[in-house]
Write a protein that holds these residues in place. Sequence first.
Motif, PDB file in Angstrom:
ATOM      1  N   GLY A  18       0.820  -1.220   0.000  1.00  0.00           N
ATOM      2  CA  GLY A  18       0.000   0.000   0.000  1.00  0.00           C
ATOM      3  C   GLY A  18       0.846   1.259   0.000  1.00  0.00           C
ATOM      4  O   GLY A  18       0.325   2.376   0.117  1.00  0.00           O
ATOM      5  N   LYS A  19       2.150   1.081  -0.179  1.00  0.00           N
ATOM      6  CA  LYS A  19       3.045   2.249  -0.100  1.00  0.00           C
ATOM      7  C   LYS A  19       3.615   2.678  -1.444  1.00  0.00           C
ATOM      8  O   LYS A  19       4.187   3.747  -1.557  1.00  0.00           O
ATOM      9  N   ARG A  20       3.528   1.778  -2.455  1.00  0.00           N
ATOM     10  CA  ARG A  20       4.115   2.126  -3.754  1.00  0.00           C
ATOM     11  C   ARG A  20       3.013   2.224  -4.817  1.00  0.00           C
ATOM     12  O   ARG A  20       2.060   1.445  -4.807  1.00  0.00           O
ATOM     13  N   TYR A  21       3.193   3.205  -5.702  1.00  0.00           N
ATOM     14  CA  TYR A  21       2.184   3.466  -6.732  1.00  0.00           C
ATOM     15  C   TYR A  21       2.813   3.346  -8.125  1.00  0.00           C
ATOM     16  O   TYR A  21       3.972   3.717  -8.316  1.00  0.00           O
ATOM     17  N   PHE A  22       2.017   2.851  -9.068  1.00  0.00           N
ATOM     18  CA  PHE A  22       2.523   2.626 -10.422  1.00  0.00           C
ATOM     19  C   PHE A  22       1.524   3.131 -11.458  1.00  0.00           C
ATOM     20  O   PHE A  22       0.323   2.904 -11.327  1.00  0.00           O
ATOM     21  N   LEU A  23       2.074   3.803 -12.470  1.00  0.00           N
ATOM     22  CA  LEU A  23       1.247   4.330 -13.559  1.00  0.00           C
ATOM     23  C   LEU A  23       1.468   3.432 -14.770  1.00  0.00           C
ATOM     24  O   LEU A  23       2.617   3.241 -15.197  1.00  0.00           O
ATOM     25  N   ARG A  24       0.399   2.835 -15.285  1.00  0.00           N
ATOM     26  CA  ARG A  24       0.544   1.930 -16.430  1.00  0.00           C
ATOM     27  C   ARG A  24      -0.095   2.554 -17.665  1.00  0.00           C
ATOM     28  O   ARG A  24      -1.248   2.989 -17.629  1.00  0.00           O
ATOM     29  N   ILE A  68       9.388   8.193 -10.140  1.00  0.00           N
ATOM     30  CA  ILE A  68      10.488   7.569  -9.398  1.00  0.00           C
ATOM     31  C   ILE A  68      11.356   6.699 -10.307  1.00  0.00           C
ATOM     32  O   ILE A  68      12.570   6.892 -10.388  1.00  0.00           O
ATOM     33  N   ALA A  69      10.753   5.718 -10.979  1.00  0.00           N
ATOM     34  CA  ALA A  69      11.551   4.809 -11.804  1.00  0.00           C
ATOM     35  C   ALA A  69      10.680   4.170 -12.869  1.00  0.00           C
ATOM     36  O   ALA A  69       9.472   4.004 -12.684  1.00  0.00           O
ATOM     37  N   ARG A  70      11.302   3.783 -13.961  1.00  0.00           N
ATOM     38  CA  ARG A  70      10.582   3.016 -14.996  1.00  0.00           C
ATOM     39  C   ARG A  70      10.705   1.560 -14.598  1.00  0.00           C
ATOM     40  O   ARG A  70      11.812   1.052 -14.454  1.00  0.00           O
ATOM     41  N   THR A  71       9.597   0.880 -14.379  1.00  0.00           N
ATOM     42  CA  THR A  71       9.692  -0.486 -13.859  1.00  0.00           C
ATOM     43  C   THR A  71       9.477  -1.554 -14.933  1.00  0.00           C
ATOM     44  O   THR A  71       9.911  -2.676 -14.770  1.00  0.00           O
ATOM     45  N   ASP A  72       8.794  -1.247 -16.002  1.00  0.00           N
ATOM     46  CA  ASP A  72       8.768  -2.133 -17.179  1.00  0.00           C
ATOM     47  C   ASP A  72       8.354  -1.308 -18.394  1.00  0.00           C
ATOM     48  O   ASP A  72       8.215  -0.095 -18.310  1.00  0.00           O
ATOM     49  N   GLU A  73       8.169  -1.998 -19.516  1.00  0.00           N
ATOM     50  CA  GLU A  73       7.897  -1.329 -20.806  1.00  0.00           C
ATOM     51  C   GLU A  73       6.771  -0.306 -20.751  1.00  0.00           C
ATOM     52  O   GLU A  73       6.808   0.716 -21.421  1.00  0.00           O
ATOM     53  N   ILE A  74       5.753  -0.617 -19.929  1.00  0.00           N
ATOM     54  CA  ILE A  74       4.566   0.251 -19.936  1.00  0.00           C
ATOM     55  C   ILE A  74       4.270   0.860 -18.555  1.00  0.00           C
ATOM     56  O   ILE A  74       3.196   1.407 -18.338  1.00  0.00           O
ATOM     57  N   THR A  75       5.227   0.729 -17.625  1.00  0.00           N
ATOM     58  CA  THR A  75       4.934   1.156 -16.250  1.00  0.00           C
ATOM     59  C   THR A  75       6.011   2.069 -15.667  1.00  0.00           C
ATOM     60  O   THR A  75       7.204   1.841 -15.848  1.00  0.00           O
ATOM     61  N   ILE A  76       5.544   3.080 -14.933  1.00  0.00           N
ATOM     62  CA  ILE A  76       6.443   3.993 -14.225  1.00  0.00           C
ATOM     63  C   ILE A  76       6.000   4.041 -12.762  1.00  0.00           C
ATOM     64  O   ILE A  76       4.803   4.176 -12.476  1.00  0.00           O
ATOM     65  N   GLU A  77       6.970   3.896 -11.855  1.00  0.00           N
ATOM     66  CA  GLU A  77       6.633   4.036 -10.432  1.00  0.00           C
ATOM     67  C   GLU A  77       6.572   5.525 -10.103  1.00  0.00           C
ATOM     68  O   GLU A  77       7.447   6.294 -10.496  1.00  0.00           O
ATOM     69  N   VAL A  78       5.517   5.896  -9.411  1.00  0.00           N
ATOM     70  CA  VAL A  78       5.330   7.312  -9.066  1.00  0.00           C
ATOM     71  C   VAL A  78       5.138   7.455  -7.559  1.00  0.00           C
ATOM     72  O   VAL A  78       4.803   6.482  -6.882  1.00  0.00           O
ATOM     73  N   SER A  79       5.332   8.664  -7.055  1.00  0.00           N
ATOM     74  CA  SER A  79       5.139   8.846  -5.616  1.00  0.00           C
ATOM     75  C   SER A  79       3.673   9.157  -5.313  1.00  0.00           C
ATOM     76  O   SER A  79       2.865   9.400  -6.216  1.00  0.00           O
ATOM     77  N   ASP A  80       3.364   9.166  -4.035  1.00  0.00           N
ATOM     78  CA  ASP A  80       1.990   9.362  -3.574  1.00  0.00           C
ATOM     79  C   ASP A  80       1.636  10.849  -3.690  1.00  0.00           C
ATOM     80  O   ASP A  80       2.106  11.673  -2.901  1.00  0.00           O
ATOM     81  N   VAL A  81       0.832  11.189  -4.696  1.00  0.00           N
ATOM     82  CA  VAL A  81       0.398  12.586  -4.826  1.00  0.00           C
ATOM     83  C   VAL A  81      -1.115  12.652  -4.969  1.00  0.00           C
ATOM     84  O   VAL A  81      -1.735  11.734  -5.484  1.00  0.00           O
ATOM     85  N   LYS A  82      -1.649  13.770  -4.495  1.00  0.00           N
ATOM     86  CA  LYS A  82      -3.085  14.008  -4.706  1.00  0.00           C
ATOM     87  C   LYS A  82      -3.155  14.945  -5.910  1.00  0.00           C
ATOM     88  O   LYS A  82      -2.636  16.071  -5.861  1.00  0.00           O
ATOM     89  N   MET A  83      -3.766  14.453  -6.983  1.00  0.00           N
ATOM     90  CA  MET A  83      -3.778  15.254  -8.210  1.00  0.00           C
ATOM     91  C   MET A  83      -4.681  16.487  -8.067  1.00  0.00           C
ATOM     92  O   MET A  83      -5.754  16.415  -7.463  1.00  0.00           O
ATOM     93  N   ILE A  84      -4.232  17.586  -8.634  1.00  0.00           N
ATOM     94  CA  ILE A  84      -5.083  18.783  -8.720  1.00  0.00           C
ATOM     95  C   ILE A  84      -5.895  18.622 -10.011  1.00  0.00           C
ATOM     96  O   ILE A  84      -5.302  18.397 -11.071  1.00  0.00           O
ATOM     97  N   PRO A  85      -7.239  18.679  -9.947  1.00  0.00           N
ATOM     98  CA  PRO A  85      -8.025  18.369 -11.152  1.00  0.00           C
ATOM     99  C   PRO A  85      -8.038  19.503 -12.185  1.00  0.00           C
ATOM    100  O   PRO A  85      -9.092  20.005 -12.579  1.00  0.00           O
ATOM    101  N   VAL A  86      -6.858  19.901 -12.580  1.00  0.00           N
ATOM    102  CA  VAL A  86      -6.715  21.043 -13.486  1.00  0.00           C
ATOM    103  C   VAL A  86      -5.729  20.685 -14.596  1.00  0.00           C
ATOM    104  O   VAL A  86      -4.693  20.076 -14.334  1.00  0.00           O
ATOM    105  N   GLU A  87      -6.086  21.040 -15.833  1.00  0.00           N
ATOM    106  CA  GLU A  87      -5.153  20.874 -16.944  1.00  0.00           C
ATOM    107  C   GLU A  87      -4.452  22.212 -17.157  1.00  0.00           C
ATOM    108  O   GLU A  87      -5.115  23.239 -17.323  1.00  0.00           O
ATOM    109  N   VAL A  88      -3.145  22.180 -17.108  1.00  0.00           N
ATOM    110  CA  VAL A  88      -2.358  23.388 -17.348  1.00  0.00           C
ATOM    111  C   VAL A  88      -1.881  23.315 -18.799  1.00  0.00           C
ATOM    112  O   VAL A  88      -1.130  22.405 -19.161  1.00  0.00           O
ATOM    113  N   VAL A  89      -2.360  24.229 -19.625  1.00  0.00           N
ATOM    114  CA  VAL A  89      -2.008  24.223 -21.046  1.00  0.00           C
ATOM    115  C   VAL A  89      -1.039  25.372 -21.323  1.00  0.00           C
ATOM    116  O   VAL A  89      -1.261  26.496 -20.881  1.00  0.00           O
TER     117      VAL A  89
END
Length: 233
Positions: A18-24, A68-89
């Motif tokens: 429950g401590k590590r997060y991954f973006l696929r 944080i790190a690229r963990t495989d072809e389609i995955t990046i480890e990221v830290s625990d953040v609360k996203m701001i629901p805003v698109e900055v263009v």
Amino acid sequence: MKKIGEGKTKAVFQDETGKRYFLRFKDDITAFNMEKHEQLQGKGALNCDITWMIYEHLKKNGIDTSYIARTDEITIEVSDVKMIPVEVVVRNRAYGSFLKRFDLVSGAKLDFPLVEFFYKDDERNDPQLTRELFELMDLATPEEIEELKRSAKKINGILLALFESCGISLVDFKIEFGKDPSGKLLLADEIDPDSCRLWGQDGEMLDKERFRKGMGKIVESYKDIQGRLKGVL
Ligand code: UDP
């Protein structure tokens, strides 16, 4: 791993501790608020690679990110953040939705990079935020809004130079930020040809606009961008 969130083109996972997060990154590509939706084999891996290369470059240039790190072809480890629901263009040239609002020549260079904010709400087509609305909706403090703007401009400067060095004009792009548990703002989410408009020297579109316009050769163009970035990074 447990899936804790999923968007149109990416999913977020949490490990057993429950401590590590991954973006696929997924192979899905969408446009016009999901009106158009396809799967393109290999697109997820390409965007993961391009995003990772760009984030490493930004980190080297002093940008704080959640990556944080690229963990495989389609995955990046990221830290625990609360996203701001805003698109900055950030816009360097007049194109896309900007042309619907202002009568300018398509592709005209703007006198200075313009930073705009949009509230992420698909049902309402991501309404634009003024500084006051940003504050009123409790999305950020005035200081944070200033910091987002400053950071977006700095990122733009780094990316403009990076893409210029491989013969690409950065027309505009979208970024998103999150807050870590201490409240620090961190750049998060993708930066790739799905979220940037990238034109070759002859004006050829190399980004998701090819999908929006049904021009084909999407994966080929993304591979071209990946190769060009690899050549300079
Ligand atoms: N963009 C994005 N996601 C969105 C909306 C925009 O990544 O939901 C990117 C888009 O690819 C372009 C920039 O933000 O690089 C500016 O997009 P614009 O406001 O012109 O909107 P669009 O024409 O894409 O509707």
